[in-house]
Design an enzyme around this catalytic site. Structure first.
Site: not given
Ligand code: CP
Length: 303
Positions: A52, A80, A101, A129
């Site tokens: 991602t 912190k 993320r 996601h």
């Molecule tokens: N598919 C996916 O979210 O892979 P990563 O966790 O490597 O970003």
């Protein structure tokens, strides 16, 4: 959605999804480094990632933009005690768009509500996601020539797998038949079963994987998400429940493709990698084109 943010796949209509697929196809053939030459994009990863993060960063660079950010919140002032709100408000001073993320479900929604610039959710805990879903839809469309009326087999961690949750949600607009294969500790959550019942989508649950392989159009394998378990004994009980091997693919439909959001642990044997059905590395490659499309749409640019 505030600021054109993309937090949940339900933020996008069917028309929005088709627009992303059309843009992704365009970007597969046209990198367009002139599209965002003056834009800076923040890449804030509070959780580990390979695909991602790197496909977003590649997408930004192919569009001519620049990236700042962190891959480990421990190197930021979060260590912190800085709050997510203060982090977002600060980073928004420097950038035009934030890709984030975070391990906490709902964090992306919260960030989008406090942020003056768009937020793209690159995964929030076990929740959603959406950018993975859009690249999954692009991959399904590329390999099947359609999104409608497909037999979709989903295998593995259907409880904690956010890619599964987002994809189930998105496919409800395309009349799929779902076949959910999971250990009973990792079955698809009730909220998704209720959604499917409301939308009159057929779904079936299995514990035996062998029964469904021969009529699948797509097999969507997933990793058991160790990091989401509060009880590691449950992880040990479930982690090896399913493994797809080459010798299981003798009677598949000719159009079958095997997808996986990756990373895999051992749920797809490496002897599957050289079969015509294996599609997971091409799927990851499609992430670049799809994320170029998403950035273009979120920034309200025209191609
Ligand atoms: N598919 C996916 O979210 O892979 P990563 O966790 O490597 O970003």
């Amino acid at each position: 959605m505030k600021n054109n943010s993309l937090v949940s796949i339900s933020d996008y209509s069917v028309d929005d999804i088709w627009q992303i697929l059309e843009y992704a196809k365009y970007f597969e053939n046209n990198p367009r480094p002139d599209l965002i030459p003056n834009k800076v994009v923040a890449s804030l990863f509070f959780e580990p990632s390979t695909r991602t993060r790197l496909s977003f960063e590649t997408a930004i660079q192919r569009l001519g933009g620049r990236v700042i950010g962190f891959t480990d919140a421990g190197t930021s002032s979060v260590s912190k005690g800085e709050t997510l709100k203060d982090t977002i408000l600060t980073v928004a001073n420097y950038t035009d768009l934030i890709v984030m993320r975070h391990p906490i479900e709902g964090s992306a929604r919260f960030a989008s509500e406090v942020s003056p610039i768009p937020i793209i959710n690159a995964g929030d805990g076990a929740n959603q996601h959406p950018t993975q879903t859009l690249l999954d839809l692009y991959s399904i469309y590329k390999t099947q020539g359609k999104l409608n009326n497909l037999n979709i087999v989903m295998v593995g961690d259907l409880k904690y797998g956010r890619t599964v949750h987002s994809l189930v949600h998105a496919l409800t607009d395309f009349n799929p038949t779902f076949h959910f294969v999971a250990h009973n500790l990792l079955s698809i959550p009730n909220e998704y079963k209720l959604l499917l019942k409301e939308k009159n989508i057929d779904f079936y649950e299995y514990q035996n994987f062998d029964k469904v392989i021969d009529f699948a159009d797509i097999i969507y394998m997933t990793r058991v998400q160790k990091e989401r378990f509060s009880d590691l004994i449950e992880y040990e009980k479930t982690k090896d429940a399913y493994q797809l091997r080459k010798n299981m693919l003798k009677n598949t439909k000719p159009n079958l493709k095997i997808m996986h959001p990756l990373p895999r642990v051992n749920e797809i044997s490496i002897d599957v990698d050289d079969t015509t059905q294996a599609y997971y590395f091409q799927q990851a490659k499609n992430g670049v084109y799809t994320r170029q499309a998403i950035i273009t749409k979120v920034l309200d640019l025209k191609i």
